[in-house]
Design a protein around this motif. Structure first.
Motif, PDB file in Angstrom:
ATOM      1  N   ALA A  11       0.845  -1.198   0.000  1.00 17.93           N
ATOM      2  CA  ALA A  11       0.000   0.000   0.000  1.00 17.93           C
ATOM      3  C   ALA A  11       0.879   1.247   0.000  1.00 17.93           C
ATOM      4  O   ALA A  11       1.810   1.376   0.799  1.00 17.93           O
ATOM      5  N   ILE A  12       0.600   2.136  -0.925  1.00 23.82           N
ATOM      6  CA  ILE A  12       1.433   3.324  -1.095  1.00 23.82           C
ATOM      7  C   ILE A  12       1.462   4.172   0.173  1.00 23.82           C
ATOM      8  O   ILE A  12       2.473   4.785   0.505  1.00 23.82           O
ATOM      9  N   HIS A  13       0.362   4.166   0.930  1.00 34.40           N
ATOM     10  CA  HIS A  13       0.334   4.972   2.149  1.00 34.40           C
ATOM     11  C   HIS A  13       1.232   4.356   3.234  1.00 34.40           C
ATOM     12  O   HIS A  13       1.809   5.084   4.043  1.00 34.40           O
ATOM     13  N   ASP A  14       1.338   3.000   3.230  1.00 30.80           N
ATOM     14  CA  ASP A  14       2.272   2.356   4.158  1.00 30.80           C
ATOM     15  C   ASP A  14       3.704   2.733   3.813  1.00 30.80           C
ATOM     16  O   ASP A  14       4.520   3.026   4.684  1.00 30.80           O
ATOM     17  N   LEU A  15       4.002   2.703   2.506  1.00 28.58           N
ATOM     18  CA  LEU A  15       5.345   3.079   2.057  1.00 28.58           C
ATOM     19  C   LEU A  15       5.628   4.536   2.418  1.00 28.58           C
ATOM     20  O   LEU A  15       6.723   4.874   2.877  1.00 28.58           O
ATOM     21  N   ARG A  16       4.632   5.375   2.228  1.00 25.99           N
ATOM     22  CA  ARG A  16       4.793   6.801   2.543  1.00 25.99           C
ATOM     23  C   ARG A  16       5.101   6.988   4.033  1.00 25.99           C
ATOM     24  O   ARG A  16       6.009   7.734   4.397  1.00 25.99           O
ATOM     25  N   SER A  17       4.369   6.290   4.868  1.00 27.44           N
ATOM     26  CA  SER A  17       4.569   6.401   6.313  1.00 27.44           C
ATOM     27  C   SER A  17       5.945   5.892   6.729  1.00 27.44           C
ATOM     28  O   SER A  17       6.646   6.526   7.530  1.00 27.44           O
ATOM     29  N   LYS A  18       6.348   4.737   6.165  1.00 26.59           N
ATOM     30  CA  LYS A  18       7.645   4.154   6.525  1.00 26.59           C
ATOM     31  C   LYS A  18       8.798   5.045   6.079  1.00 26.59           C
ATOM     32  O   LYS A  18       9.801   5.191   6.788  1.00 26.59           O
ATOM     33  N   LEU A  19       8.684   5.622   4.898  1.00 28.12           N
ATOM     34  CA  LEU A  19       9.755   6.485   4.403  1.00 28.12           C
ATOM     35  C   LEU A  19       9.842   7.771   5.209  1.00 28.12           C
ATOM     36  O   LEU A  19      10.944   8.282   5.477  1.00 28.12           O
ATOM     37  N   ASP A  20       8.689   8.297   5.635  1.00 29.02           N
ATOM     38  CA  ASP A  20       8.700   9.485   6.508  1.00 29.02           C
ATOM     39  C   ASP A  20       9.444   9.182   7.811  1.00 29.02           C
ATOM     40  O   ASP A  20      10.265   9.990   8.275  1.00 29.02           O
TER      41      ASP A  20
END
Length: 681
Positions: free
Chosen positions: A398-407
């Protein structure tokens, strides 16, 4: 005449290696044409001039046709093999007929493998790799190029003289009792003691193994360690041999008596003379594998003025400083290539080395970087294929999971480092374009930002695992010199009574004498378990100082040349999909078989092997594990079953009837892997 060159698409030389003949040829073309009173051009300038038309031509063909040269030959019988990896062009040249297309292509891929082991995921960014291969600092560039040149020469020597590197598999010393004792010693004493002390500075020993020349005496991996692939192990053996080259030509003429199977001969042991670690002092008959050839000019003033990189002297590295290597790690979460490790190569005696591989404290950063790199690479591929919006994210986390992890990842890195702030800036711009309402979203306009994100992530990787080690900032994060010395002393005490035997055993691991009674007419064989990457073969010692079952002199060299030629021939047949090859060559009869078995040893039915193109990746296990891919291909028809792959090559006298030869091959294959004949895995 030999040469290997790495160049950028702008015709900038990123690395070169040449032998003296090629270098002299270049000087005759460009050095002799200089006006009187002027010194010759730097060799790097000359080789750049020589190859620039080829590089520009390749670049033009890629731009206009989407394709380029794979190989060509010139009127003066020079063979050129070329391969483009991203924006780096590799060119291998041979002008003396000693290497064909296959050997040159293999050399290119092995060079790429060694660069991956040395630079890890930085190789995934052409821009960063160019800077690493060609540092601005001249002394640093000289040191790096000499190291790469030396590794290439070491590999070439091993490929031409060592059966294990001929077939690209690991050879173990056949002495089950001693091997078992050494594995137990590594597990219960050495690794346990090293990992329980505070002097390890946060590092954890994952793998420990003992090498006798290029042969493996014992190998131990800790319980939480990933299996070490054959490809990585062979690369590490090359690096160990490069650091402490074996002087295998210095033998006692009586050493062949040690392995006499009759038991009647005296047990004569010997100790080879120490192999010099300074390559400039190596005066053995064996060609020097580390020295870089330089121009020899008659005028001393010209020689002094020559500013070629090869003439610069550099300070050797501190032997107690570990090398940073990047190896494949397989965990429950998935496969992680090019994970950072520290490599300690501790010499016990000339020809015998202890190698320790440790996990470094911040290796988790590398795993996170790889996960993010893989995600952006998949997104970039889908966008370039025209998939946009939700289709571009199909099959990805999920792109939002990736976004959160990268943040979170960027936040943990902190804003203090320049590279971290650059990553933060590019990531912010990416989010504004991909996630903001009214923004372009997931379409082709994101492609440059995907590439920028990959470059910035590789930059973080470089900052954490390469830059610091180059400038010595992580000197405290390693096994202390005292701890290294303790490890060295412990293993020396364990093997003190065995060292002379091991040095002889490494040259006479197994002999044909013990097989002649059961297999009359058999001259030589090589059997390889491709599932484990291990091989068994009688020693092929052609030294003028040592006799063997093949005798010495012309006969031994003749058989050796035939074996090397046989391996090259069967690889070509295997590339075309053949699983069985039988050839008659004068008074000799050659056989080759590849087959598959299940866990119980039952031979499975044959399948049509995949057919590869002529310019495909070379068959082997060092540069690219062909056999691991072949096993995956075969398991498709045997789901849920453990499948093993074996190869057997035999050389018989031609007078032996064919039916007996085939019977020998079947019996030999079943006999070789008996537990009583092999050390513990």
């Amino acid at each position: 005449m030999k040469c290997l060159l790495i160049a950028s698409d702008s015709a900038e030389v990123l690395f070169h290696w040449t032998d003296p003949e090629f270098q002299q040829n270049v000087y005759e073309q460009y050095g002799a044409s200089q006006e009187e009173g002027q010194g010759p051009p730097a060799f790097e300038d000359s080789i750049n001039t020589l190859f620039a038309p080829i590089i520009i031509s390749c670049s033009t063909m890629v731009d206009r046709l989407g394709d380029s040269y794979a190989c060509f030959a010139t009127e003066n019988n020079h063979t050129y093999v070329l391969h483009q990896f991203d924006e780096c062009l590799y060119i291998a040249v041979n002008g003396d007929g000693e290497e064909g297309e296959d050997e040159l292509r293999r050399k290119i891929y092995v060079m790429k493998k060694m660069i991956e082991v040395l630079f890890g995921m930085v190789t995934l960014s052409s821009n960063l790799l160019r800077k690493e291969l060609r540092p601005q600092d001249t002394e640093q560039r000289t040191r790096l190029w000499k190291h790469l040149q030396s590794l290439l020469e070491t590999y070439s020597y091993l490929r031409d003289n060592d059966q294990s590197f001929l077939v690209e598999a690991v050879e173990r010393l056949i002495h089950p009792t001693l091997c078992e004792q050494c594995i137990e010693f590594l597990e219960r004493r050495l690794v346990q003691q090293l990992n329980s002390t505070t002097e390890r500075a946060g590092e954890e020993v994952l793998h420990a193994f003992i090498l006798v020349h290029t042969k493996l005496l014992a190998f131990y991996s800790s319980r939480n360690a990933s299996a070490l692939t054959t490809s990585d192990l062979l690369a590490l053996i090359i690096m160990a041999q490069n650091m402490y080259p074996s002087n295998t030509d210095l033998e006692d003429p009586g050493s062949e008596e040690v392995e006499s199977t009759s038991g009647s001969g005296p047990e004569i042991f010997y100790t080879p003379e120490p192999s010099p670690t300074d390559r400039s002092s190596n005066h053995s008959d064996k060609p020097e594998r580390g020295g870089t050839p330089v121009f020899q000019f008659a005028d001393p003033d010209i020689q002094i003025a020559e500013d070629s990189l090869q003439t610069l002297e550099v300070t050797p590295p501190d032997p107690s400083t570990p090398g940073r290597v990047f190896l494949e790690v397989s965990l429950k979460e998935g496969l992680y290539p090019m994970m950072p490790h520290s490599m300690y190569c501790l010499p016990l005696w000339p020809g015998i080395n202890l190698v320790l591989l440790t996990k470094i404290p911040n290796s988790g950063v590398a795993m996170s970087v790889y996960v993010f790199l893989e995600a952006f690479a998949k997104l970039e591929k889908r966008l370039s294929e025209g998939q946009e919006g939700s289709a571009a994210m199909r099959g990805q986390p999920a792109i939002h999971d990736l976004r959160s992890k990268l943040d979170k990842f960027i936040k943990v890195l902190g804003p203090s480092e320049l590279q971290s702030s650059q990553l933060q800036s590019v990531w912010t711009e990416f989010k504004n374009r991909a996630f903001t309402r009214g923004g372009p979203g997931f379409n082709k306009e994101l492609l440059p930002w995907c590439k920028s994100m990959k470059t910035q992530l590789c930059g973080i990787y470089k900052q954490c695992f390469i830059t610091e080690s180059n400038r010595g900032a992580d000197a405290t994060q390693r096994l202390s010199p005292n701890l290294q010395e303790q490890a060295q002393t412990m293993v020396q005490e364990k093997l003190m009574d065995w060292k002379d035997f091991l040095l002889v055993k490494s040259k006479r691991n197994i002999t044909m004498v013990s097989y002649l009674e059961d297999f009359p007419g058999l001259i030589h064989f090589i059997c390889v378990d491709r599932s484990t990457g291990q091989m068994i073969a009688p020693s092929l010692n052609v030294s003028e100082h040592t006799a063997s079952e093949l005798g010495k002199g012309p006969l031994a060299h003749f058989i050796r040349r035939k074996v090397w030629a046989l391996v090259r021939t069967v690889r070509r047949y295997l590339q075309k999909g053949y699983s069985t090859v039988t050839l008659r060559d004068g008074d000799l009869y050659f056989c080759y078989f590849i087959w598959f078995e299940n866990e119980t040893g039952y031979k499975l039915e044959a399948v049509d092997l995949p057919i590869l193109t002529d310019d495909s990746t070379p068959i082997g296990m060092l540069a690219w594990d062909y056999y691991r891919k072949l096993l995956r291909y075969y398991r498709k028809s045997h789901p849920g079953e453990v499948v093993k792959c074996y190869e057997l090559l035999t050389v018989h006298l031609g007078v032996i009837p064919t039916e007996y030869i085939l019977q020998h091959c079947r019996q030999l294959a079943s006999k070789l892997w008996e537990p009583s004949r092999n050390p513990l895995l």
